[in-house]
Design a protein around this motif. Structure first.
Motif, PDB file in Angstrom:
ATOM      1  N   ARG A   1      51.493  34.814  36.677  1.00  0.00           N
ATOM      2  CA  ARG A   1      50.599  35.199  35.581  1.00  0.00           C
ATOM      3  C   ARG A   1      49.396  36.010  36.037  1.00  0.00           C
ATOM      4  O   ARG A   1      48.523  36.341  35.236  1.00  0.00           O
ATOM      5  CB  ARG A   1      50.102  33.947  34.857  1.00  0.00           C
ATOM      6  CG  ARG A   1      51.214  33.168  34.156  1.00  0.00           C
ATOM      7  CD  ARG A   1      50.644  32.012  33.362  1.00  0.00           C
ATOM      8  NE  ARG A   1      49.981  31.034  34.220  1.00  0.00           N
ATOM      9  CZ  ARG A   1      49.294  29.982  33.766  1.00  0.00           C
ATOM     10  NH1 ARG A   1      49.185  29.781  32.470  1.00  0.00           N
ATOM     11  NH2 ARG A   1      48.728  29.135  34.610  1.00  0.00           N
ATOM     12  N   MET A   2      49.349  36.338  37.321  1.00  0.00           N
ATOM     13  CA  MET A   2      48.168  36.993  37.853  1.00  0.00           C
ATOM     14  C   MET A   2      47.966  38.401  37.298  1.00  0.00           C
ATOM     15  O   MET A   2      46.839  38.881  37.188  1.00  0.00           O
ATOM     16  CB  MET A   2      48.256  37.059  39.375  1.00  0.00           C
ATOM     17  CG  MET A   2      46.904  37.037  40.044  1.00  0.00           C
ATOM     18  SD  MET A   2      47.086  37.048  41.813  1.00  0.00           S
ATOM     19  CE  MET A   2      46.824  38.746  42.155  1.00  0.00           C
ATOM     20  N   GLY A   3      49.064  39.057  36.946  1.00  0.00           N
ATOM     21  CA  GLY A   3      48.965  40.427  36.450  1.00  0.00           C
ATOM     22  C   GLY A   3      48.123  40.554  35.203  1.00  0.00           C
ATOM     23  O   GLY A   3      47.480  41.582  34.974  1.00  0.00           O
ATOM     24  N   ARG A   4      48.088  39.487  34.381  1.00  0.00           N
ATOM     25  CA  ARG A   4      47.304  39.531  33.148  1.00  0.00           C
ATOM     26  C   ARG A   4      45.815  39.348  33.432  1.00  0.00           C
ATOM     27  O   ARG A   4      44.976  40.040  32.867  1.00  0.00           O
ATOM     28  CB  ARG A   4      47.785  38.446  32.184  1.00  0.00           C
ATOM     29  CG  ARG A   4      47.051  38.412  30.860  1.00  0.00           C
ATOM     30  CD  ARG A   4      47.736  37.481  29.873  1.00  0.00           C
ATOM     31  NE  ARG A   4      47.804  36.115  30.352  1.00  0.00           N
ATOM     32  CZ  ARG A   4      46.822  35.213  30.204  1.00  0.00           C
ATOM     33  NH1 ARG A   4      45.711  35.559  29.592  1.00  0.00           N
ATOM     34  NH2 ARG A   4      46.972  33.987  30.661  1.00  0.00           N
ATOM     35  N   LYS A   5      45.485  38.420  34.335  1.00  0.00           N
ATOM     36  CA  LYS A   5      44.083  38.131  34.614  1.00  0.00           C
ATOM     37  C   LYS A   5      43.489  39.028  35.698  1.00  0.00           C
ATOM     38  O   LYS A   5      42.304  39.346  35.666  1.00  0.00           O
ATOM     39  CB  LYS A   5      43.921  36.663  35.033  1.00  0.00           C
ATOM     40  CG  LYS A   5      44.144  35.672  33.890  1.00  0.00           C
ATOM     41  CD  LYS A   5      43.785  34.278  34.340  1.00  0.00           C
ATOM     42  CE  LYS A   5      43.872  33.294  33.178  1.00  0.00           C
ATOM     43  NZ  LYS A   5      43.454  31.927  33.580  1.00  0.00           N
ATOM     44  N   HIS A   6      44.308  39.397  36.676  1.00  0.00           N
ATOM     45  CA  HIS A   6      43.811  40.171  37.817  1.00  0.00           C
ATOM     46  C   HIS A   6      44.750  41.357  38.089  1.00  0.00           C
ATOM     47  O   HIS A   6      45.401  41.412  39.137  1.00  0.00           O
ATOM     48  CB  HIS A   6      43.713  39.297  39.059  1.00  0.00           C
ATOM     49  CG  HIS A   6      42.956  38.020  38.857  1.00  0.00           C
ATOM     50  ND1 HIS A   6      41.583  37.963  38.827  1.00  0.00           N
ATOM     51  CD2 HIS A   6      43.389  36.742  38.649  1.00  0.00           C
ATOM     52  CE1 HIS A   6      41.195  36.706  38.631  1.00  0.00           C
ATOM     53  NE2 HIS A   6      42.275  35.956  38.519  1.00  0.00           N
ATOM     54  N   PRO A   7      44.863  42.303  37.167  1.00  0.00           N
ATOM     55  CA  PRO A   7      45.851  43.377  37.327  1.00  0.00           C
ATOM     56  C   PRO A   7      45.622  44.251  38.554  1.00  0.00           C
ATOM     57  O   PRO A   7      46.581  44.679  39.203  1.00  0.00           O
ATOM     58  CB  PRO A   7      45.709  44.190  36.033  1.00  0.00           C
ATOM     59  CG  PRO A   7      44.356  43.837  35.497  1.00  0.00           C
ATOM     60  CD  PRO A   7      44.117  42.427  35.906  1.00  0.00           C
TER      61      PRO A   7
END
Length: 373
Positions: free
Chosen positions: A236-242
């Motif tokens: 899920r990191m792409g949403r919070k830390h793209p």
């Protein structure tokens, strides 16, 4: 009471709508108990609207949508603040990126490198320190509970001695890091066995020398790769830390097909090239670890875990160096300069993910206990 602040504290001012990475997105926004009580007691429409967005039982936080905090305006500002209701803003929102520790007899305030403007200010500093005479903080964010005055005094001596040695060694390289780690390991053993005189003698005798700066990685690449893949990265990191997610993809591109020995050689070669093109790069890493010690070493006052401070700090430094080199290589490939502003943005992204998630910190520490100690 003495109030200390990081020496470039007064240079900071919030960029507001001009911030390239607002603090209103990317992480959980906690609502402290005092603020939540004011929200619940306030009959105004603003307070009612805020209360509808507060979730959680044991700890309260703002329920966010896909865009982050629901009170952020289109202009990138805090809608609660622009409405003139700072009294209903959580303490963390009012104080961030200030990090305030209250030790009972003193407070210390630093600035979090997760803020891109703070990271930019940090990269401009050749020297910095904790200076007395700062303003009393409005909110004491973290109270470090202990009444062991002798241990707090020892921690202050340790911090002064270690930072002095790091500043004075010819190069803060892998050899110097190993000397630093060895000192903290021995010191930790003395402290937990309550051998305070022995600990003081260690501090007085401390020497950090280092070598020639050719090797900069303290941990084996295999271990660091596991920390990056299993602790730092996430689906899920792409949403919070793209931005960081993209850098991690590039990290895998450069390093995943290499053996540990090949990966370490590749990193050392790329860093030497980076140092030649951007002099003082290695000094930047020395300053980063010094800054970490200013922020984190006295926090050991609460749990006496000096070794944890060293283990995590050296891992954070190593991950930062790796991602920094990846960003440099990408800029080189695209034939554009790796500017100080770009370097600050990379540092703030790494810090935001790496050092501001307690579950992630526990995961990294457990990995180090299992695979390193």
């Amino acid at each position: 009471m003495v109030h200390r602040v990081i020496s470039f504290y007064r240079e900071f001012s919030c960029l507001g709508a001009d911030c390239p990475q607002t603090c209103c997105r990317g992480w959980k926004i906690l609502v402290d108990d005092a603020t939540y009580a004011r929200i619940c007691a306030d009959p105004s429409e603003t307070a009612i609207r805020i209360n509808k967005k507060v979730a959680g039982r044991k700890e309260h936080y703002i329920r966010q949508g896909a865009g982050g905090c629901p009170f952020q305006t289109r202009e990138g500002l805090c809608g609660i603040q622009t409405a003139g209701r700072e009294d209903l803003m959580s303490a963390i929102c009012l104080e961030y990126p200030r990090r305030i520790l209250d030790f009972g007899v003193m407070t210390e305030t630093t600035l979090e490198l997760a803020c891109p403007y703070v990271a930019e200010l940090f990269l401009q500093q050749e020297e910095f320190s904790m200076t007395a005479g700062g303003p009393a903080p409005h909110h004491k964010m973290w109270k470090v509970e202990n009444d062991d005055a002798a241990f707090l005094a020892l921690l202050e001596e340790v911090r002064e001695a270690v930072i002095g040695q790091i500043k004075g060694c010819s190069c803060f390289d892998a050899a110097a890091m190993n000397e630093c780690y060895g000192f903290f390991r021995r010191l930790h053993e003395s402290v937990v066995r309550d051998r305070m005189d022995e600990a003081k003698d260690m501090v007085a005798a401390l020497k950090i020398v280092g070598e020639n700066g050719e090797k900069m990685l303290f941990y084996p690449m295999e271990l660091t790769d596991k920390v990056i893949a299993y602790q730092i990265d996430s689906p899920r990191m792409g949403r919070k830390h793209p931005q960081l997610k993209q850098l991690l993809r590039r990290y895998y591109h450069y390093f995943n097909q290499l053996t540990q020995q090949e990966a370490e050689a590749f990193f050392n070669g790329a860093l030497a090239e980076m140092e030649q093109e951007l002099p003082q790069t290695k000094e930047k890493y020395r300053r980063y670890f010094i800054y970490y010690l200013y922020e984190m070493l006295l926090a050991a006052y609460e749990d006496y875990h000096l070794l944890k401070v060293a283990l995590l700090g050296l891992m954070y430094l190593q991950i930062y160096m790796l991602i920094d080199v990846v960003a440099y290589l990408d800029c080189k490939k695209e034939k554009k300069p790796y500017t100080p502003k770009e370097q600050a943005f990379v540092l703030s992204n790494v810090e935001r993910r790496m050092r501001h998630n307690t579950a992630l910190t526990r995961g990294i520490l457990e990995r180090l206990r299992k695979d390193f100690l």
